[in-house]
Design a protein around this motif. Sequence first.
Motif, PDB file in Angstrom:
ATOM      1  N   GLN A 139     -15.869 -41.413  42.770  1.00 34.48           N
ATOM      2  CA  GLN A 139     -16.959 -41.101  41.840  1.00 34.48           C
ATOM      3  C   GLN A 139     -17.171 -39.594  41.725  1.00 34.48           C
ATOM      4  N   ASN A 140     -17.155 -38.909  42.854  1.00 30.80           N
ATOM      5  CA  ASN A 140     -17.365 -37.471  42.842  1.00 30.80           C
ATOM      6  C   ASN A 140     -16.257 -36.764  42.067  1.00 30.80           C
ATOM      7  N   ALA A 141     -15.027 -37.196  42.263  1.00 28.25           N
ATOM      8  CA  ALA A 141     -13.905 -36.570  41.564  1.00 28.25           C
ATOM      9  C   ALA A 141     -14.026 -36.746  40.048  1.00 28.25           C
ATOM     10  N   LEU A 142     -14.509 -37.909  39.625  1.00 29.49           N
ATOM     11  CA  LEU A 142     -14.590 -38.199  38.193  1.00 29.49           C
ATOM     12  C   LEU A 142     -15.744 -37.477  37.494  1.00 29.49           C
ATOM     13  N   TYR A 143     -16.655 -36.864  38.266  1.00 28.63           N
ATOM     14  CA  TYR A 143     -17.728 -36.085  37.650  1.00 28.63           C
ATOM     15  C   TYR A 143     -17.190 -34.886  36.876  1.00 28.63           C
ATOM     16  N   ILE A 144     -15.954 -34.480  37.146  1.00 30.54           N
ATOM     17  CA  ILE A 144     -15.389 -33.331  36.441  1.00 30.54           C
ATOM     18  C   ILE A 144     -15.338 -33.571  34.937  1.00 30.54           C
ATOM     19  N   PHE A 145     -15.275 -34.839  34.521  1.00 33.10           N
ATOM     20  CA  PHE A 145     -15.198 -35.131  33.088  1.00 33.10           C
ATOM     21  C   PHE A 145     -16.567 -35.216  32.429  1.00 33.10           C
ATOM     22  N   THR A 146     -17.631 -35.348  33.213  1.00 33.25           N
ATOM     23  CA  THR A 146     -18.953 -35.527  32.630  1.00 33.25           C
ATOM     24  C   THR A 146     -19.637 -34.208  32.310  1.00 33.25           C
ATOM     25  N   GLN A 147     -19.112 -33.098  32.887  1.00 28.98           N
ATOM     26  CA  GLN A 147     -19.735 -31.781  32.754  1.00 28.98           C
ATOM     27  C   GLN A 147     -21.106 -31.721  33.429  1.00 28.98           C
ATOM     28  N   ASP A 148     -21.425 -32.733  34.255  1.00 31.71           N
ATOM     29  CA  ASP A 148     -22.668 -32.694  35.026  1.00 31.71           C
ATOM     30  C   ASP A 148     -22.350 -32.110  36.393  1.00 31.71           C
ATOM     31  N   TRP A 149     -22.179 -30.784  36.427  1.00 34.12           N
ATOM     32  CA  TRP A 149     -21.679 -30.130  37.626  1.00 34.12           C
ATOM     33  C   TRP A 149     -22.684 -30.157  38.783  1.00 34.12           C
ATOM     34  N   LYS A 150     -23.943 -30.471  38.481  1.00 31.20           N
ATOM     35  CA  LYS A 150     -24.944 -30.523  39.557  1.00 31.20           C
ATOM     36  C   LYS A 150     -24.608 -31.641  40.551  1.00 31.20           C
ATOM     37  N   LYS A 151     -23.900 -32.663  40.087  1.00 32.84           N
ATOM     38  CA  LYS A 151     -23.564 -33.785  40.955  1.00 32.84           C
ATOM     39  C   LYS A 151     -22.257 -33.564  41.712  1.00 32.84           C
ATOM     40  N   LEU A 152     -21.525 -32.549  41.320  1.00 37.93           N
ATOM     41  CA  LEU A 152     -20.206 -32.339  41.899  1.00 37.93           C
ATOM     42  C   LEU A 152     -20.306 -31.738  43.293  1.00 37.93           C
ATOM     43  N   GLN A 153     -19.773 -32.462  44.260  1.00 34.78           N
ATOM     44  CA  GLN A 153     -19.637 -31.925  45.603  1.00 34.78           C
ATOM     45  C   GLN A 153     -18.200 -31.445  45.772  1.00 34.78           C
ATOM     46  N   GLU A 154     -17.880 -30.923  46.947  1.00 36.43           N
ATOM     47  CA  GLU A 154     -16.507 -30.490  47.164  1.00 36.43           C
ATOM     48  C   GLU A 154     -15.565 -31.679  47.026  1.00 36.43           C
ATOM     49  N   VAL A 155     -14.532 -31.513  46.218  1.00 34.84           N
ATOM     50  CA  VAL A 155     -13.548 -32.562  46.016  1.00 34.84           C
ATOM     51  C   VAL A 155     -12.419 -32.357  47.023  1.00 34.84           C
ATOM     52  N   LYS A 156     -12.170 -33.354  47.828  1.00 26.72           N
ATOM     53  CA  LYS A 156     -11.111 -33.256  48.825  1.00 26.72           C
ATOM     54  C   LYS A 156      -9.903 -34.067  48.360  1.00 26.72           C
ATOM     55  N   LEU A 157      -8.739 -33.474  48.508  1.00 22.36           N
ATOM     56  CA  LEU A 157      -7.497 -34.142  48.172  1.00 22.36           C
ATOM     57  C   LEU A 157      -6.707 -34.397  49.448  1.00 22.36           C
ATOM     58  N   HIS A 158      -6.137 -35.572  49.568  1.00 23.43           N
ATOM     59  CA  HIS A 158      -5.337 -35.949  50.728  1.00 23.43           C
ATOM     60  C   HIS A 158      -3.931 -36.247  50.213  1.00 23.43           C
ATOM     61  N   LEU A 159      -3.043 -35.254  50.303  1.00 29.14           N
ATOM     62  CA  LEU A 159      -1.779 -35.318  49.585  1.00 29.14           C
ATOM     63  C   LEU A 159      -0.573 -35.478  50.491  1.00 29.14           C
ATOM     64  N   LYS A 160       0.358 -36.248  50.000  1.00 27.87           N
ATOM     65  CA  LYS A 160       1.662 -36.402  50.626  1.00 27.87           C
ATOM     66  C   LYS A 160       2.617 -35.423  49.961  1.00 27.87           C
ATOM     67  N   GLY A 161       3.246 -34.552  50.744  1.00 28.61           N
ATOM     68  CA  GLY A 161       4.161 -33.596  50.149  1.00 28.61           C
ATOM     69  C   GLY A 161       4.712 -32.627  51.172  1.00 28.61           C
ATOM     70  N   THR A 162       5.775 -31.924  50.784  1.00 28.19           N
ATOM     71  CA  THR A 162       6.354 -30.899  51.638  1.00 28.19           C
ATOM     72  C   THR A 162       5.469 -29.661  51.607  1.00 28.19           C
ATOM     73  N   ASP A 163       5.732 -28.727  52.518  1.00 30.33           N
ATOM     74  CA  ASP A 163       4.978 -27.473  52.515  1.00 30.33           C
ATOM     75  C   ASP A 163       5.120 -26.769  51.176  1.00 30.33           C
ATOM     76  N   PHE A 164       6.329 -26.806  50.601  1.00 31.49           N
ATOM     77  CA  PHE A 164       6.575 -26.157  49.313  1.00 31.49           C
ATOM     78  C   PHE A 164       5.729 -26.809  48.222  1.00 31.49           C
ATOM     79  N   GLN A 165       5.705 -28.130  48.179  1.00 34.48           N
ATOM     80  CA  GLN A 165       4.938 -28.831  47.149  1.00 34.48           C
ATOM     81  C   GLN A 165       3.445 -28.537  47.277  1.00 34.48           C
ATOM     82  N   LEU A 166       2.940 -28.475  48.499  1.00 36.10           N
ATOM     83  CA  LEU A 166       1.519 -28.189  48.705  1.00 36.10           C
ATOM     84  C   LEU A 166       1.189 -26.758  48.308  1.00 36.10           C
TER      85      LEU A 166
END
Length: 282
Positions: A172-199
């Motif tokens: 839900q927090n991540a999808l707030y980026i499309f609403t332009q209601d930035w007051k609701k946006l908390q820090e968005v954390k990403l948990h990614l699978k990838g090499t050091d280069f990709q990250l």
Amino acid sequence: MEEQHQINYDRISKAISYIQDNFKDQPDLNEVAEELNLSPFHFQRLFKDWAGVSPKKFLQYTSVSYAKQLLKEEQASLFDTAFKTGLSGTGRLHDLFINIEGMTPGEFKNGGEKLAINYSFAESPFGDMMVASTTKGICHMSFIQGRQHAFSGLQSQFPNAKFTQKVDLIQQNALYIFTQDWKKLQEVKLHLKGTDFQLKVCEALLKVPFGGLSTYGNIAKEIQSPKASRAVGTAIGSNPVAFLIPCHRVIQSGGNIGNYMWGTPRKTAIIGWEAARTQEEQ
């Protein structure tokens, strides 16, 4: 409601494709509306509801000449000077509030055997999406054409994970980026699978600000691998998180929009949408 949303997106996508193919001729409102079998009035209203600007202004933002102008003005120092564009407004929050955490080898060993992944489906201004998360953050976000096909793609990335169709607070927090209601946006954390280069490439993409553009060569320089443009392109092409990691902001050095995993018309649409929002904030 969902079906009508997709119909409207398909109409806008078709309009964007037509504008992109014919931008040199600067097609007017009547011409584009005719391509969509809509009245000029209906098309103008639909387009403005979606993009926030008129089709005429959107044409200016999405033309190749716009991209070339940005590159000419900012070229080598793009990462330093791009902060002139858009960062005085709310758009900057999107980039500043995203934090990447790479998965440990144990977390995706054996196809994500120990991962519990929640996934759900949502609407966006650019079409339907699927978003998936672990307890640590968003691990996948994509534009989709069909739910079952999208879920099968997610399963192929983590074949041994435990999946639950569930909307959680991380999503839900991540999808707030499309609403332009930035007051609701908390820090968005990403948990990614990838090499050091990709990250590293993902981190570099996050430095391209809302409303800004970069090139594959500039991204390679940013990660201090100036000769790795091709490898950068491959990493960008496999970006697992649409929009949040803004691979759509990377275009070809000549100013052409270039390819996009989820379709060039959609990429063009997002670039124009962000440019329009940036102009509104200035």
